[in-house]
Design an enzyme around this catalytic site. Structure first.
Site, mmCIF file in Angstrom:
data_model
loop_
_atom_site.group_PDB
_atom_site.id
_atom_site.type_symbol
_atom_site.label_atom_id
_atom_site.label_comp_id
_atom_site.label_asym_id
_atom_site.label_seq_id
_atom_site.Cartn_x
_atom_site.Cartn_y
_atom_site.Cartn_z
ATOM 1 N N THR A 121 -26.135 28.445 6.106
ATOM 2 C CA THR A 121 -26.623 29.427 7.088
ATOM 3 C C THR A 121 -26.168 30.816 6.652
ATOM 4 O OG1 THR A 121 -26.452 27.737 8.780
ATOM 5 C CG2 THR A 121 -26.577 30.029 9.532
ATOM 6 N N GLU A 149 -30.743 24.334 7.635
ATOM 7 C CA GLU A 149 -30.438 22.970 8.081
ATOM 8 C C GLU A 149 -30.220 22.977 9.595
ATOM 9 O OE1 GLU A 149 -30.142 19.891 6.450
ATOM 10 O OE2 GLU A 149 -30.069 19.446 8.582
ATOM 11 N N PHE A 150 -30.718 21.940 10.273
ATOM 12 C CA PHE A 150 -30.614 21.905 11.731
ATOM 13 C C PHE A 150 -29.853 20.680 12.255
ATOM 14 C CE2 PHE A 150 -34.419 24.321 10.612
ATOM 15 C CZ PHE A 150 -34.163 25.517 11.274
ATOM 16 N N GLU A 153 -23.578 17.602 14.075
ATOM 17 C CA GLU A 153 -22.524 16.646 13.743
ATOM 18 C C GLU A 153 -22.537 15.538 14.791
ATOM 19 O OE1 GLU A 153 -18.779 18.593 12.884
ATOM 20 O OE2 GLU A 153 -19.816 20.114 11.711
ATOM 21 N N LYS A 202 -33.044 30.147 11.516
ATOM 22 C CA LYS A 202 -31.806 29.373 11.711
ATOM 23 C C LYS A 202 -30.900 30.038 12.754
ATOM 24 C CE LYS A 202 -28.432 26.664 11.356
ATOM 25 N NZ LYS A 202 -28.475 25.339 11.965
ATOM 26 N N ASN A 206 -29.878 28.638 16.643
ATOM 27 C CA ASN A 206 -28.514 28.399 17.140
ATOM 28 C C ASN A 206 -28.171 29.346 18.293
ATOM 29 O OD1 ASN A 206 -27.988 26.260 15.525
ATOM 30 N ND2 ASN A 206 -26.391 27.231 14.297
ATOM 31 N N CYS A 258 -20.231 26.099 13.951
ATOM 32 C CA CYS A 258 -21.487 26.848 13.822
ATOM 33 C C CYS A 258 -21.831 27.809 14.961
ATOM 34 C CB CYS A 258 -22.621 25.877 13.551
ATOM 35 S SG CYS A 258 -22.416 25.155 11.904
ATOM 36 N N LYS A 261 -19.582 30.911 15.104
ATOM 37 C CA LYS A 261 -19.762 31.706 13.881
ATOM 38 C C LYS A 261 -21.160 32.338 13.823
ATOM 39 C CE LYS A 261 -20.776 29.029 10.102
ATOM 40 N NZ LYS A 261 -22.121 29.318 9.632
ATOM 41 N N ARG A 325 -12.907 22.161 14.263
ATOM 42 C CA ARG A 325 -13.081 23.604 14.034
ATOM 43 C C ARG A 325 -13.569 24.279 15.320
ATOM 44 N NH1 ARG A 325 -16.549 23.526 8.470
ATOM 45 N NH2 ARG A 325 -17.401 21.642 9.406
HETATM 46 P P1 NAD Z 1 -18.255 22.148 4.902
HETATM 47 O O1 NAD Z 1 -17.147 23.105 5.056
HETATM 48 O O2 NAD Z 1 -18.192 20.826 5.585
HETATM 49 O O3 NAD Z 1 -18.492 21.834 3.341
HETATM 50 C C1 NAD Z 1 -18.681 22.781 2.355
HETATM 51 C C2 NAD Z 1 -18.259 22.148 1.004
HETATM 52 O O4 NAD Z 1 -18.614 23.014 -0.062
HETATM 53 C C3 NAD Z 1 -16.748 21.936 0.904
HETATM 54 O O5 NAD Z 1 -16.488 20.593 0.545
HETATM 55 C C4 NAD Z 1 -16.325 22.912 -0.226
HETATM 56 O O6 NAD Z 1 -15.221 22.443 -0.972
HETATM 57 C C5 NAD Z 1 -17.581 22.968 -1.048
HETATM 58 N N1 NAD Z 1 -17.710 24.166 -1.903
HETATM 59 C C6 NAD Z 1 -17.439 25.461 -1.585
HETATM 60 N N2 NAD Z 1 -17.753 26.263 -2.617
HETATM 61 C C7 NAD Z 1 -18.255 25.472 -3.602
HETATM 62 C C8 NAD Z 1 -18.790 25.726 -4.888
HETATM 63 N N3 NAD Z 1 -18.894 26.976 -5.376
HETATM 64 N N4 NAD Z 1 -19.197 24.674 -5.621
HETATM 65 C C9 NAD Z 1 -19.125 23.412 -5.152
HETATM 66 N N5 NAD Z 1 -18.634 23.118 -3.938
HETATM 67 C C10 NAD Z 1 -18.219 24.129 -3.163
HETATM 68 O O7 NAD Z 1 -19.564 22.918 5.317
HETATM 69 P P2 NAD Z 1 -20.791 22.395 6.208
HETATM 70 O O8 NAD Z 1 -20.309 22.143 7.588
HETATM 71 O O9 NAD Z 1 -21.523 21.354 5.471
HETATM 72 O O10 NAD Z 1 -21.665 23.733 6.267
HETATM 73 C C11 NAD Z 1 -22.310 24.239 5.123
HETATM 74 C C12 NAD Z 1 -23.289 25.314 5.564
HETATM 75 O O11 NAD Z 1 -24.316 24.710 6.368
HETATM 76 C C13 NAD Z 1 -22.706 26.421 6.455
HETATM 77 O O12 NAD Z 1 -23.368 27.609 6.180
HETATM 78 C C14 NAD Z 1 -23.019 25.956 7.864
HETATM 79 O O13 NAD Z 1 -23.110 27.024 8.774
HETATM 80 C C15 NAD Z 1 -24.370 25.296 7.662
HETATM 81 N N6 NAD Z 1 -24.678 24.231 8.631
HETATM 82 C C16 NAD Z 1 -23.715 23.350 9.016
HETATM 83 C C17 NAD Z 1 -24.021 22.323 9.915
HETATM 84 C C18 NAD Z 1 -22.968 21.371 10.423
HETATM 85 O O14 NAD Z 1 -23.245 20.673 11.399
HETATM 86 N N7 NAD Z 1 -21.774 21.305 9.874
HETATM 87 C C19 NAD Z 1 -25.339 22.189 10.381
HETATM 88 C C20 NAD Z 1 -26.313 23.096 9.941
HETATM 89 C C21 NAD Z 1 -25.965 24.124 9.056
HETATM 90 C C1 UGA Z 2 -25.230 22.809 16.321
HETATM 91 C C2 UGA Z 2 -26.754 22.686 16.538
HETATM 92 O O1 UGA Z 2 -27.003 21.800 17.633
HETATM 93 C C3 UGA Z 2 -27.453 22.169 15.282
HETATM 94 O O2 UGA Z 2 -28.859 22.139 15.476
HETATM 95 C C4 UGA Z 2 -27.112 23.099 14.114
HETATM 96 O O3 UGA Z 2 -27.696 22.634 12.917
HETATM 97 C C5 UGA Z 2 -25.603 23.155 13.953
HETATM 98 O O4 UGA Z 2 -24.998 23.629 15.191
HETATM 99 C C6 UGA Z 2 -25.205 24.113 12.881
HETATM 100 O O5 UGA Z 2 -25.876 25.078 12.621
HETATM 101 O O6 UGA Z 2 -24.162 23.822 12.322
HETATM 102 P P1 UGA Z 2 -23.177 21.116 16.298
HETATM 103 O O7 UGA Z 2 -22.338 22.345 16.244
HETATM 104 O O8 UGA Z 2 -22.904 20.014 15.349
HETATM 105 O O9 UGA Z 2 -24.731 21.494 16.091
HETATM 106 O O10 UGA Z 2 -23.053 20.490 17.756
HETATM 107 P P2 UGA Z 2 -23.827 20.634 19.148
HETATM 108 O O11 UGA Z 2 -24.158 19.285 19.609
HETATM 109 O O12 UGA Z 2 -24.893 21.632 19.107
HETATM 110 O O13 UGA Z 2 -22.645 21.187 20.095
HETATM 111 C C7 UGA Z 2 -22.087 22.482 19.900
HETATM 112 C C8 UGA Z 2 -21.111 22.783 21.015
HETATM 113 O O14 UGA Z 2 -21.821 23.003 22.249
HETATM 114 C C9 UGA Z 2 -20.118 21.663 21.312
HETATM 115 O O15 UGA Z 2 -18.853 22.226 21.565
HETATM 116 C C10 UGA Z 2 -20.650 21.003 22.570
HETATM 117 O O16 UGA Z 2 -19.631 20.428 23.346
HETATM 118 C C11 UGA Z 2 -21.262 22.203 23.290
HETATM 119 N N1 UGA Z 2 -22.364 21.858 24.212
HETATM 120 C C12 UGA Z 2 -23.514 21.305 23.729
HETATM 121 C C13 UGA Z 2 -22.236 22.160 25.565
HETATM 122 O O17 UGA Z 2 -21.188 22.676 26.026
HETATM 123 N N2 UGA Z 2 -23.285 21.865 26.408
HETATM 124 C C14 UGA Z 2 -24.434 21.311 25.956
HETATM 125 O O18 UGA Z 2 -25.359 21.087 26.790
HETATM 126 C C15 UGA Z 2 -24.558 21.021 24.583
#
Ligand code: NAD
Ligand code: UGA
Length: 428
Positions: A121, A149-150, A153, A202, A206, A258, A261, A325
């Site tokens: 993102t 990505e959407f 977790e 994106k 969010n 997310c 942030k 986190r």
């Molecule tokens: P994360 O912190 O779980 O993982 C990132 C990984 O990348 C780590 O293992 C790190 O060691 C590795 N890394 C960093 N720099 C690197 C490099 N140069 N080469 C190889 N590996 C490297 O991150 P995440 O939660 O998967 O999020 C990644 C991105 O996707 C973020 O921008 C986040 O906002 C976005 N996103 C996350 C979610 C989610 O639910 N976690 C959902 C949608 C979008």
């Molecule tokens: C969120 C989005 O739902 C995803 O679509 C997106 O890809 C992701 O962020 C991202 O960009 O990383 P996530 O953070 O994994 O996903 O979890 P959510 O289920 O969205 O919950 C986020 C927070 O909102 C949690 O703390 C949850 O407890 C809270 N929440 C959620 C509420 O307080 N009320 C609700 O009705 C729903």
């Protein structure tokens, strides 16, 4: 197709597992050597339902490999997905150093035409900067794209196998056709657009979901004032398909890696263009004040917290994950500890990560044990399994029968029948 994925985090590993399942040959590059070693030994680095099974299946079929060496993954890749973290800096901007670092490493290893796709993102304009970094280092032909990505977790595999939509932002027809082919067998509408639009889709998504949460939390606060029930309000509103019932659960506000942030990053992006995004600022403010309001309720119901025993159910930022986190639970525990309270916490999955973040935290191995001698039990994460605990037994174990439910998880009538003084958010 041959795919390289940069970063073995939530997005990278889940994408890798799903692309392998679709039949592509995927190589994941991860800088963290311990993570690579664990993955090679078949150990997933975090709790995510169904991920270990899918990773095992993909590795066994020979479709998935993991390395810390760009030279192994990049030269043959037709598509390279950047999936590294973009954590928040102190000023609210995302830290793009991992994205740009990955771009530099990619640039030094490409050998043929490929599409470099940003899945992290990132603020508008970042994918164009990635293009410049690579173009400055190589004369080879390549294209860039943004495919945000959407996934959520806790349901990441299900979300990735059954996406609502797949956004493909690129200015190149060749890259668009390749990316349509990569996602070919997955369901979900395709949204093809330019790069900048994809990047902002994106953040807008969010921010809108965060807005729903802050909105329902404000309604909950009003329900407290007027003696109404926010859960029923949410049902009554959500049945209107224009509103929708998802993300209307009131509580202690959103956490995680997310929403906090990304709302701040979008606000920062607007300010950098001298645009005052008033609504978004309010969403962020409401989220902070919602936690503080719950702390106020705790003090109001318990008085001086010094030496009080507090049992906490839930440490993760949400259910079905071990991720802590920006967890509201950990914020509230830190405050309780500063007030002199003695906290005992339990979470089905997140205790090891919570102990890393708060080393002094006492945890118990059985949820019911948070009740022993407790002056109050707090519910801070919405794990559905907390509903089915033996609450009658817990009632016998507590010193004071007080429950403060920050997630509106339990049935108030049932809890009061058991003899608890039960308080939740926006419910009488
Ligand atoms: P994360 O912190 O779980 O993982 C990132 C990984 O990348 C780590 O293992 C790190 O060691 C590795 N890394 C960093 N720099 C690197 C490099 N140069 N080469 C190889 N590996 C490297 O991150 P995440 O939660 O998967 O999020 C990644 C991105 O996707 C973020 O921008 C986040 O906002 C976005 N996103 C996350 C979610 C989610 O639910 N976690 C959902 C949608 C979008
Ligand atoms: C969120 C989005 O739902 C995803 O679509 C997106 O890809 C992701 O962020 C991202 O960009 O990383 P996530 O953070 O994994 O996903 O979890 P959510 O289920 O969205 O919950 C986020 C927070 O909102 C949690 O703390 C949850 O407890 C809270 N929440 C959620 C509420 O307080 N009320 C609700 O009705 C729903």
């Amino acid at each position: 197709m041959k795919i390289a994925i940069i970063g073995a985090g939530y997005v990278g590993l889940v994408s890798a597992a799903v692309f392998s399942k679709l039949g592509h040959k995927v190589c994941v590059v991860e800088k963290n050597k311990d993570r690579v070693a664990n993955l090679k030994a078949g150990k997933a680095p975090f709790y995510e339902p169904n991920l270990p099974e899918l990773l095992k299946e993909a590795t066994k079929s020979g479709k998935l490999s993991v390395t810390d060496d760009y030279a192994q993954a990049i030269p043959n890749a037709e598509v390279i997905f950047i999936c590294v973290g973009t954590p928040m800096l102190a000023n609210g901007e995302p830290d793009l150093s991992y994205v740009f670092g990955a771009a530099k490493d990619i640039a030094h290893h490409i050998k043929n035409y490929c599409v470099v796709v940003d899945k992290s993102t990132v603020p508008v304009g970042t994918t164009e900067k990635v293009k410049k970094i690579i173009a400055d280092a190589t004369k080879l032909d390549f294209d860039v794209a943004s495919c945000p990505e959407f996934l959520r977790e806790g349901s990441a595999i299900e979300n990735t196998l059954n996406p609502d939509r797949i956004v493909i932002g690129t200015d190149s027809k060749r890259a668009r056709d390749i990316l349509l082919e990569v996602h070919g067998k997955l369901p979900g509408e395709r949204v093809t657009t330019d790069i900048r639009t994809a990047e902002i889709i994106k953040y807008a998504s969010n921010a809108f979901l965060a807005t729903k949460i802050s909105f329902i939390n404000e309604i909950a606060n009003l329900c407290d004032e007027v003696g109404a029930n926010v859960d029923d309000v949410a049902v009554g509103m959500g049945l209107d398909p224009r509103i929708g019932k998802a993300f209307l659960k009131a509580g202690i506000g959103y956490g995680g890696s997310c929403f906090p942030k990304d709302t701040k990053a979008l606000h920062h992006m607007a300010l950098s263009k001298d645009y005052n995004f008033k609504l978004l600022r309010a969403v962020i403010e409401v989220n902070g004040s919602q936690r503080r309001k719950f702390m106020g309720t705790i003090r109001n119901k318990l008085g001086d917290l010094n030496e009080k025993n507090i049992g906490v159910l839930g440490l993760a930022f949400k259910n079905n994950t071990d991720d802590v986190r920006e967890s509201a639970a950990l914020d509230i525990i830190s405050w309780l500890t500063k007030e002199g309270a003695k906290v005992k916490g339990y979470d089905p999955e997140a205790m090891p990560n919570a102990k890393k973040a708060l080393p002094a935290l006492t945890t118990v191995n059985k949820a019911e044990d948070v009740a022993v001698d407790a002056d109050a039990i707090l519910i801070l994460t919405e794990w559905s399994k907390f509903v089915d605990l033996n609450w009658a037994e817990m009632r016998r174990k507590v010193k004071n029968p007080v429950i403060l439910d920050g997630r509106n998880l339990l049935n108030s009538v049932k809890m009061r029948k058991l003899g608890f003084k039960y308080y939740s958010v926006g419910r009488p």
